[in-house]
Scaffold this active site. Structure first.
Site, PDB file in Angstrom:
ATOM      1  N   LYS A 151       0.867  -1.190   0.000  1.00 57.80           N
ATOM      2  CA  LYS A 151       0.000   0.000   0.000  1.00 57.80           C
ATOM      3  C   LYS A 151       0.897   1.231   0.000  1.00 57.80           C
ATOM      4  O   LYS A 151       1.943   1.226   0.681  1.00 57.80           O
ATOM      5  CB  LYS A 151      -0.891  -0.051   1.244  1.00 57.80           C
ATOM      6  N   SER A 171     -10.077  -0.631   6.853  1.00 56.15           N
ATOM      7  CA  SER A 171      -9.468  -0.490   5.523  1.00 56.15           C
ATOM      8  C   SER A 171      -8.757  -1.720   4.980  1.00 56.15           C
ATOM      9  O   SER A 171      -8.407  -1.748   3.805  1.00 56.15           O
ATOM     10  CB  SER A 171      -8.500   0.684   5.513  1.00 56.15           C
ATOM     11  N   SER A 196      -9.793   1.911   2.755  1.00 51.51           N
ATOM     12  CA  SER A 196      -8.873   2.686   1.952  1.00 51.51           C
ATOM     13  C   SER A 196      -7.844   1.827   1.205  1.00 51.51           C
ATOM     14  O   SER A 196      -7.230   2.305   0.251  1.00 51.51           O
ATOM     15  CB  SER A 196      -8.138   3.686   2.843  1.00 51.51           C
TER      16      SER A 196
HETATM   17  N1  GLN Z   1     -13.505   4.182   6.171  1.00 47.21           N
HETATM   18  C1  GLN Z   1     -12.866   4.502   7.409  1.00 47.21           C
HETATM   19  C2  GLN Z   1     -12.406   5.949   7.392  1.00 47.21           C
HETATM   20  O1  GLN Z   1     -12.584   6.556   6.410  1.00 47.21           O
HETATM   21  C3  GLN Z   1     -11.703   3.572   7.675  1.00 47.21           C
HETATM   22  C4  GLN Z   1     -10.481   3.924   6.928  1.00 47.21           C
HETATM   23  C5  GLN Z   1      -9.271   3.116   7.351  1.00 47.21           C
HETATM   24  O2  GLN Z   1      -9.387   2.068   7.980  1.00 47.21           O
HETATM   25  N2  GLN Z   1      -8.115   3.644   7.020  1.00 47.21           N
HETATM   26  O3  GLN Z   1     -11.892   6.454   8.322  1.00 47.21           O
END
Ligand code: GLN
Length: 492
Positions: free
Chosen positions: A79, A178, A154
């Site tokens: 990532k 995410s 994400s």
């Molecule tokens: N969708 C969640 C957020 O926007 C989780 C994102 C994540 O785990 N990085 O914060």
């Protein structure tokens, strides 16, 4: 061989050991697939061709010298939130579009030490804020199962590369789902370890008390191989736990489903917005687990309604603090021709950050401001503790807790959910991060549009081995995890 991308990690490891193919051949095979197929999926931000081939040759040389580990020469995608020395590390943001990291994140360094080959860096929501990967400065990544749908977020790029067979496995990070939600949207297995199990050193910070890195792959077995590389105690991360690391691969059969008590939270299956097909697939998977010997126990998680408001105070509060370092002076994007220092700060941040990131900075700054700190931030921390206690009480009754990973399958690209709608989609994943617990998502079937559905299993602290083992038992008896999207069947 034309089908190297269909092999599991164990099969790759055995193939390399038996000299059926070299790391060079395997790496070239993946690079060829990326060049041919990724223009449709748009999952890589950076493909590190030269680095990958050099690492592959070095891996082959180590093997010749009899110094290979189980993973020497196996390709991985990271990532784009993990710092990679000498390679662009963007976190999906214009702010870091020009940032070449001077050092490796511990996870990346551990991969190198194990002999993994870095294929490149993959797309993500800007600074890991989002659930679709659409907030990336580099544009939307496509879901390999349906190219007009999002891969989730994400870690959407990490999910897409594995689902399209553009990498055999990938790293992700999970602040509020995410790893698990994109795994669910793309038909993969993804593990969010206990907070403190995997080093956060060199991971671009979103919300430091919630962030945790983990593996994304086709199966629990493949995830276990990557966990064996990345789980550690790291003195460079003060929240890393000094606790012996297990052999996750050796433990894959250590947990039996016979008599395993699986908690079914009443509140979770009555959430408004839980899609009927998701509910049906999750219930079928629970039935299957029951057939295999597990015992389903209804439990209460009374704090469910507080998850979204609590997370969406704490995560933005920490984010606003973490992102204050991007000031146009020290890192990344700098506005042109500033009038004075204030103008430099203002314009660098307004031009460098996208809309969702700016929204979170505003929410977080507000929640932390002198007048509102007690009313919002301190209150949210108190509720966070109650959420944790709710889980601990449940674990007195059951071994693991089952839930959908997400209330829906993958959204259409551009569905333009309003922010609150998008936040509500995180209901099943965020409490796990607030409590610091481990959880895994595994594929359990498809909806009417052939989009994958995920089952989530939440474990008690340090139960990664158990979670992987439970999913491994399920995957021995079912084949959802071996289904492939049409695009993954294409040859380069
Ligand atoms: N969708 C969640 C957020 O926007 C989780 C994102 C994540 O785990 N990085 O914060």
């Amino acid at each position: 061989m034309t089908d190297l991308h269909r092999l599991s990690i164990r099969e790759i490891s055995e193939g390399l050991a038996a000299a059926k193919f070299s790391s060079r051949e395997l790496t070239e095979h993946y690079l060829k697939r990326i060049a041919k197929i990724d223009p449709q999926v748009r999952s890589y931000v950076t493909v590190t061709n030269d680095v990958a081939l050099a690492q592959a040759d070095a891996a082959d040389a180590l093997r010749q010298a009899g110094q290979a580990t189980a993973l020497t020469g196996i390709p991985v995608a990271h990532k784009d939130i993990f710092c990679t020395q000498g390679i662009k590390t963007s976190a999906g943001s214009k702010m870091l579009d020009n940032f070449i990291s001077p050092y490796d994140a511990t996870v990346v360094a551990q991969g190198k030490n194990a002999g993994l080959v870095t294929l490149g860096k993959v797309n993500m929501d800007e600074f890991a804020m989002g659930s679709t990967s659409e907030s990336s400065f580099y544009g939307a990544t496509k879901n390999p199962w349906a190219l007009d749908h999002v891969p989730g977020g994400s870690s959407g790029g990490s999910a897409a590369v594995v689902a399209a067979d553009l990498a055999p496995f990938a790293t992700g990070t999970d602040t509020g789902g995410s790893i698990r939600q994109p795994a669910s949207f793309c038909g993969l297995t993804g593990l969010k370890p206990t907070y403190g199990r995997v080093s956060r050193y060199g991971i671009i910070a979103y919300a430091s008390s919630l962030d945790q890195a983990g593996p994304m792959a086709r199966s629990a077995e493949d995830c276990a191989y990557l966990m064996n590389v990345i789980a550690s105690h790291d003195a460079k991360d003060s929240t890393s736990m000094d606790k012996a690391v297990e052999d996750y691969v050796a433990n894959l059969n250590a947990t039996t489903l016979k008599g395993l008590r699986i908690g079914i939270p009443k509140q979770y299956f009555n959430v408004a917005g839980l899609d009927a097909a998701v509910k049906a697939r999750v219930e079928e998977s629970l039935k299957k687990l029951e057939e295999l010997g597990a015992v389903l126990v209804e439990i209460d998680l009374n704090m469910t309604e507080s998850y979204v408001p609590t997370y969406y105070l704490i995560a933005p509060a920490e984010a606003s603090s973490n992102l204050s370092r991007y000031d146009g002076v020290r890192y990344g994007y700098r506005a042109e021709n500033p009038q004075d220092i204030l103008d430099l700060y203002k314009r660098s941040r307004s031009e460098g950050f996208g809309a969702e990131v700016q929204r979170r900075i505003l929410i977080g700054t507000y929640a932390l401001s002198a007048g509102y700190y007690d009313a919002y931030y301190v209150k949210a921390q108190k509720v966070r503790r109650l959420i944790q206690q709710d889980f601990l009480k449940a674990f007195e009754q059951v071994d693991v807790i089952a839930a959908p990973t997400a209330p829906t399958t993958a959204y259409k690209i551009g569905a333009s959910l309003d922010p609150v709608e998008m936040y509500l989609g995180d209901i099943y994943t965020i409490a796990v991060n607030l409590a610091g617990l481990p959880a895994i998502s595994a594929p359990v079937g498809f909806d009417q549009d052939n989009l994958p559905v995920g089952l989530q299993l939440i474990g008690n602290y340090w139960s990664e081995s158990q979670l992987l083992s439970v999913v491994h038992q399920y995957q021995q008896a079912t084949d959802w995890h071996s289904k492939r999207a049409a695009i993954a069947e294409e040859n380069a």
